[in-house]
Write a protein that holds these residues in place. Sequence first.
Motif, PDB file in Angstrom:
ATOM      1  N   UNK A 185      -3.306  38.074  67.994  1.00 34.07           N
ATOM      2  CA  UNK A 185      -4.743  37.898  67.841  1.00 34.07           C
ATOM      3  C   UNK A 185      -5.050  37.678  66.371  1.00 34.07           C
ATOM      4  N   UNK A 186      -5.926  36.737  66.092  1.00 38.77           N
ATOM      5  CA  UNK A 186      -6.380  36.513  64.717  1.00 38.77           C
ATOM      6  C   UNK A 186      -7.897  36.640  64.683  1.00 38.77           C
ATOM      7  N   UNK A 187      -8.391  37.278  63.636  1.00 39.23           N
ATOM      8  CA  UNK A 187      -9.831  37.416  63.447  1.00 39.23           C
ATOM      9  C   UNK A 187     -10.138  37.056  61.999  1.00 39.23           C
ATOM     10  N   UNK A 188     -11.036  36.113  61.797  1.00 36.74           N
ATOM     11  CA  UNK A 188     -11.369  35.670  60.440  1.00 36.74           C
ATOM     12  C   UNK A 188     -12.110  36.770  59.683  1.00 36.74           C
ATOM     13  N   UNK A 189     -11.697  37.016  58.452  1.00 38.38           N
ATOM     14  CA  UNK A 189     -12.322  38.044  57.612  1.00 38.38           C
ATOM     15  C   UNK A 189     -13.647  37.580  57.016  1.00 38.38           C
ATOM     16  N   UNK A 190     -14.018  36.318  57.205  1.00 33.27           N
ATOM     17  CA  UNK A 190     -15.276  35.798  56.666  1.00 33.27           C
ATOM     18  C   UNK A 190     -16.444  35.989  57.629  1.00 33.27           C
ATOM     19  N   UNK A 206      -8.869  29.302  60.676  1.00 34.13           N
ATOM     20  CA  UNK A 206     -10.174  29.575  61.261  1.00 34.13           C
ATOM     21  C   UNK A 206     -10.849  28.257  61.619  1.00 34.13           C
ATOM     22  N   UNK A 207     -11.284  28.073  62.864  1.00 35.89           N
ATOM     23  CA  UNK A 207     -11.926  26.812  63.237  1.00 35.89           C
ATOM     24  C   UNK A 207     -13.318  26.644  62.630  1.00 35.89           C
ATOM     25  N   UNK A 208     -13.905  27.714  62.098  1.00 37.33           N
ATOM     26  CA  UNK A 208     -15.228  27.613  61.482  1.00 37.33           C
ATOM     27  C   UNK A 208     -15.145  27.221  60.013  1.00 37.33           C
ATOM     28  N   UNK A 266      -8.451  33.999  68.280  1.00 40.04           N
ATOM     29  CA  UNK A 266      -7.496  33.023  68.777  1.00 40.04           C
ATOM     30  C   UNK A 266      -6.261  33.757  69.271  1.00 40.04           C
ATOM     31  N   UNK A 267      -5.653  33.256  70.305  1.00 39.64           N
ATOM     32  CA  UNK A 267      -4.408  33.826  70.808  1.00 39.64           C
ATOM     33  C   UNK A 267      -3.302  32.816  70.563  1.00 39.64           C
ATOM     34  N   UNK A 321      -2.659  40.186  64.353  1.00 39.99           N
ATOM     35  CA  UNK A 321      -2.249  41.431  65.001  1.00 39.99           C
ATOM     36  C   UNK A 321      -1.478  41.139  66.279  1.00 39.99           C
ATOM     37  N   UNK A 322      -0.400  41.882  66.484  1.00 35.90           N
ATOM     38  CA  UNK A 322       0.345  41.826  67.735  1.00 35.90           C
ATOM     39  C   UNK A 322      -0.476  42.551  68.792  1.00 35.90           C
ATOM     40  N   UNK A 323      -0.791  41.873  69.895  1.00 39.05           N
ATOM     41  CA  UNK A 323      -1.607  42.476  70.943  1.00 39.05           C
ATOM     42  C   UNK A 323      -0.830  42.752  72.218  1.00 39.05           C
ATOM     43  N   UNK A 324       0.363  42.174  72.362  1.00 40.65           N
ATOM     44  CA  UNK A 324       1.116  42.500  73.558  1.00 40.65           C
ATOM     45  C   UNK A 324       2.321  41.613  73.768  1.00 40.65           C
ATOM     46  N   UNK A 325       3.162  42.067  74.670  1.00 41.35           N
ATOM     47  CA  UNK A 325       4.336  41.330  75.103  1.00 41.35           C
ATOM     48  C   UNK A 325       4.242  41.232  76.615  1.00 41.35           C
ATOM     49  N   UNK A 326       4.385  40.037  77.164  1.00 35.60           N
ATOM     50  CA  UNK A 326       4.279  39.839  78.599  1.00 35.60           C
ATOM     51  C   UNK A 326       5.243  38.740  79.025  1.00 35.60           C
TER      52      UNK A 326
END
Length: 98
Positions: free
Chosen positions: A42-47, A17-19, A54-55, A30-35
């Motif tokens: 995708x990552x989302x901080x739980x704090x 997390x950059x914060x 972030x991708x 989480x896997x968001x796609x294949x292209x």
Amino acid sequence: MNPIQEIIQQAQKDLYCPTCGRSFTLNEIKLRGLYNNTILLQTVCANDHTPIIMIFVASYKNINNIHIINADDILKAHKTLKNFNGDFQAIWGKGRNK
């Protein structure tokens, strides 16, 4: 283990997390796609550091051909960057169909 799981585990080791600087847990990635042979994670901080998203982009086409970077690779990259004129389209744009 399948290649996508290996990439997610590598992303967990590399991303933070950059914060707050904490590493992400596996359930925060989480896997968001294949292209075009590219995995989008995708990552989302739980704090509650939203909207920190972030991708992580990693190619999975030739995952068995990955090798450790050595000194020769660094020297080659240095030489390439030293002579690079900033024209990305000339490097990557050739042969692509739009």
